[in-house]
Design a protein around this motif. Sequence first.
Motif, PDB file in Angstrom:
ATOM      1  N   VAL A   1      29.360  58.563  73.055  1.00 38.28           N
ATOM      2  CA  VAL A   1      29.382  58.400  71.596  1.00 38.28           C
ATOM      3  C   VAL A   1      30.774  57.975  71.118  1.00 38.28           C
ATOM      4  N   GLY A   2      31.536  57.350  72.013  1.00 41.56           N
ATOM      5  CA  GLY A   2      32.817  56.812  71.574  1.00 41.56           C
ATOM      6  C   GLY A   2      34.008  57.245  72.405  1.00 41.56           C
ATOM      7  N   ASP A   3      33.778  58.095  73.406  1.00 39.85           N
ATOM      8  CA  ASP A   3      34.891  58.548  74.239  1.00 39.85           C
ATOM      9  C   ASP A   3      35.180  57.560  75.370  1.00 39.85           C
TER      10      ASP A   3
ATOM     11  N   ALA B   1      38.400  62.813  69.489  1.00 39.63           N
ATOM     12  CA  ALA B   1      38.388  63.184  68.066  1.00 39.63           C
ATOM     13  C   ALA B   1      39.072  64.528  67.832  1.00 39.63           C
ATOM     14  N   GLN B   2      39.049  65.401  68.825  1.00 40.28           N
ATOM     15  CA  GLN B   2      39.496  66.776  68.621  1.00 40.28           C
ATOM     16  C   GLN B   2      40.979  66.863  68.263  1.00 40.28           C
ATOM     17  N   HIS B   3      41.759  65.928  68.771  1.00 41.40           N
ATOM     18  CA  HIS B   3      43.210  66.000  68.582  1.00 41.40           C
ATOM     19  C   HIS B   3      43.737  64.905  67.659  1.00 41.40           C
ATOM     20  N   GLU B   4      42.846  64.232  66.958  1.00 43.18           N
ATOM     21  CA  GLU B   4      43.273  63.292  65.914  1.00 43.18           C
ATOM     22  C   GLU B   4      43.971  64.116  64.823  1.00 43.18           C
ATOM     23  N   ARG B   5      45.218  63.746  64.510  1.00 45.80           N
ATOM     24  CA  ARG B   5      46.011  64.594  63.593  1.00 45.80           C
ATOM     25  C   ARG B   5      45.531  64.543  62.148  1.00 45.80           C
ATOM     26  N   ASP B   6      45.210  63.338  61.671  1.00 50.10           N
ATOM     27  CA  ASP B   6      44.832  63.162  60.265  1.00 50.10           C
ATOM     28  C   ASP B   6      43.422  63.705  60.032  1.00 50.10           C
ATOM     29  N   PRO B   7      43.265  64.623  59.084  1.00 53.51           N
ATOM     30  CA  PRO B   7      41.957  65.283  58.927  1.00 53.51           C
ATOM     31  C   PRO B   7      40.844  64.318  58.496  1.00 53.51           C
ATOM     32  N   LEU B   8      41.187  63.265  57.748  1.00 58.02           N
ATOM     33  CA  LEU B   8      40.139  62.328  57.337  1.00 58.02           C
ATOM     34  C   LEU B   8      39.751  61.420  58.493  1.00 58.02           C
ATOM     35  N   ALA B   9      40.752  61.005  59.287  1.00 54.97           N
ATOM     36  CA  ALA B   9      40.438  60.193  60.467  1.00 54.97           C
ATOM     37  C   ALA B   9      39.596  61.016  61.448  1.00 54.97           C
ATOM     38  N   ARG B  10      39.930  62.304  61.569  1.00 63.14           N
ATOM     39  CA  ARG B  10      39.180  63.189  62.475  1.00 63.14           C
ATOM     40  C   ARG B  10      37.743  63.334  61.977  1.00 63.14           C
ATOM     41  N   ARG B  11      37.627  63.516  60.656  1.00 60.73           N
ATOM     42  CA  ARG B  11      36.293  63.647  60.046  1.00 60.73           C
ATOM     43  C   ARG B  11      35.475  62.365  60.248  1.00 60.73           C
ATOM     44  N   ASN B  12      36.149  61.221  60.130  1.00 71.35           N
ATOM     45  CA  ASN B  12      35.454  59.949  60.354  1.00 71.35           C
ATOM     46  C   ASN B  12      34.946  59.828  61.783  1.00 71.35           C
ATOM     47  N   LEU B  13      35.770  60.244  62.743  1.00 72.69           N
ATOM     48  CA  LEU B  13      35.345  60.190  64.152  1.00 72.69           C
ATOM     49  C   LEU B  13      34.149  61.112  64.378  1.00 72.69           C
ATOM     50  N   ALA B  14      34.191  62.284  63.769  1.00 69.04           N
ATOM     51  CA  ALA B  14      33.061  63.212  63.895  1.00 69.04           C
ATOM     52  C   ALA B  14      31.805  62.591  63.269  1.00 69.04           C
TER      53      ALA B  14
END
Lengths: 369, 369
Positions: A144-146, A182-195
């Motif tokens: 799914v993107g990894d 996605a787990q270690h993406e620092r920016d919370p919105l970028a992390r949310r987008n990956l999720a």
Amino acid sequence: MSASLAAIGGTLGDIATPALVLDLDEFEANIENMQRLTEAAGIALRPHGKAHRCSAIAKAQLAAGAVGICCQTVGEAERFRENGIDDIFISNVIVDPAKIHRLARLAMRTKVAVCVDDARVVPLLEAAAREAGCTVEVLIEVDVGDHRLGIADPQGVAALARNVSNCLHLKFGGLQAYIGRAQHERDPLARRNLAYETGVAATRINDVLAATGIVCPRITGGGTGTVADDCDFAALTEVQPGSYVFLDVDYSRNQLCEKSVRFNQSLFILTQVVSVAAADHVICDAGLKAFSMDSGLPEVHAAPGLRPVRVSDEHVKIACGGVRPELGERLLLIPGHCDPTVNLHDQIIGLRSGRVESVWAMDARGASA
Amino acid sequence: MSASLAAIGGTLGDIATPALVLDLDEFEANIENMQRLTEAAGIALRPHGKAHRCSAIAKAQLAAGAVGICCQTVGEAERFRENGIDDIFISNVIVDPAKIHRLARLAMRTKVAVCVDDARVVPLLEAAAREAGCTVEVLIEVDVGDHRLGIADPQGVAALARNVSNCLHLKFGGLQAYIGRAQHERDPLARRNLAYETGVAATRINDVLAATGIVCPRITGGGTGTVADDCDFAALTEVQPGSYVFLDVDYSRNQLCEKSVRFNQSLFILTQVVSVAAADHVICDAGLKAFSMDSGLPEVHAAPGLRPVRVSDEHVKIACGGVRPELGERLLLIPGHCDPTVNLHDQIIGLRSGRVESVWAMDARGASA
């Protein structure tokens, strides 16, 4: 195997260093907060045992309401089973025939699920399950993107799911849809987008399966970094966070937003100052064999003037600004990355109000094969 | 504690992965070459047990002629002693009173030496040795350029040596003069210069001690990187190399010159290809819990087209140029840094001519405290 590093009732000063210690109040709060978060979302919580490899911790998670546990290796599953855990999902592909036989033998006595991403493994799993006279649940590992392992093409996933479903001793369990980066993406919105994108990708595959009449019993994935977003989007039916029980320096660098859920640092490496011979630094007795360096240097807990600057096998050099620790003084380090750090230790010492309350064996430590 | 990962007589294909494996021919040649080098120079060889934490390997070194072994922690010393090693030098400072008592208890039954770099530790050592009714040998940890622990000022060393000599139950053992940063200096002449300067610094301290009537029974130090130079300069009377039995990617980057002695790679991580789902890479089942990343990525042995590019807890992603390994194929990885990699494993599997000849317990693994 090892002598205990601490006696129940003792203080930090009585513990032989270096040692892995756990703040029990923070640890229990993390377990409770994760359980509450997932229950509110109606999503099953299956914590990842690879983070701790410790059946006492797995039992604390199950007691709080987790549906079962995840692990990554057959060896971990065996140790967890020996120590009383009876619902185990190996969220990983296992291809070695000897390991597949061990897995099937485990499934005779407990609920075991595993992942596949290659059709050639399916007949091996079926033969081993038939020989053991049991049923093994099999999930398809999807990419799914990894871009690590797993199948990205929905038609390929559907073909493999049908293949599994056609086996008498296998049960199609759904999709393993984990995205580590996605787990270690620092920016919370970028992390949310990956999720979000992970959920969309998993849903797209699920839709293709549904269109061909295949029902997905579960879609499992997620981790400590994305779990609040995963619960919000509800594309996954089960989440498998691991690090939230402990946290580490790397997770502390994830920025949070109003959608995030905060977990607290509960894991530390207790170390002792063993040399003050130099003017500008002290040397402590924890090094590469006490914490993992794959995610960078540890930090000193609650001591902003103390900065680890160099690590060797058994030592860390700590630069001192302002207050200088004394010879023999004990410091708490926050490790860079919890999972491989915990795997270095045979015991974890639980502390509450400054007293040793528990000494738990890391009874699946080293069970990588 | 752990089930054996391999049966004697089996092949690589029978070993559960990931596993630590040892090429016995290369391993034995390394031991023999080191013994020959030091004997020719008339310098005592006391190999460092921190590299392996395995009494079977320590015994092989002693059988070849080593005078004893080094270790870094009281825990290692206890395990080595339990497993039959009886001349142990803890080449490290120990300051915790409880550990000092353990050390003195060990010295009741075996020859034990330890380092100090702080006068406040001397009365603790004396009291523990007196209570145990034994003698502990004490060396002064000197700073010969590492700026880590140890005393740089010769007068300070002399004062501490007198302090030790004045204790009834302590015996002054000489100087611990190790320089870690020299070991991994890439340029062979720069490395040789650092070894030379270390020898000069140690000799200068020894001269100051001699001028005040203090005889230094030994000056010990050196490592795998500088050992040929240390033997050449003969400022040290004892060398304590550890990694030479194994080597690693980091040591392979040390350039050699005509004064150097070559040791060969004997240590590998056996891993299996578990996913070929992606077009450009394969995934193998060894990650952060199978090798240490403090000195960078591992390399794939004898496969120049295969390049590890990303590591997670249980996996390594290997980019494929040209030949692509098959699902289930086994590969040998050379770890970035041997000492902390070996410390992750409970067993080391000895191979000769493609067959498993030995399975040794890493019986001091994890003994960091």
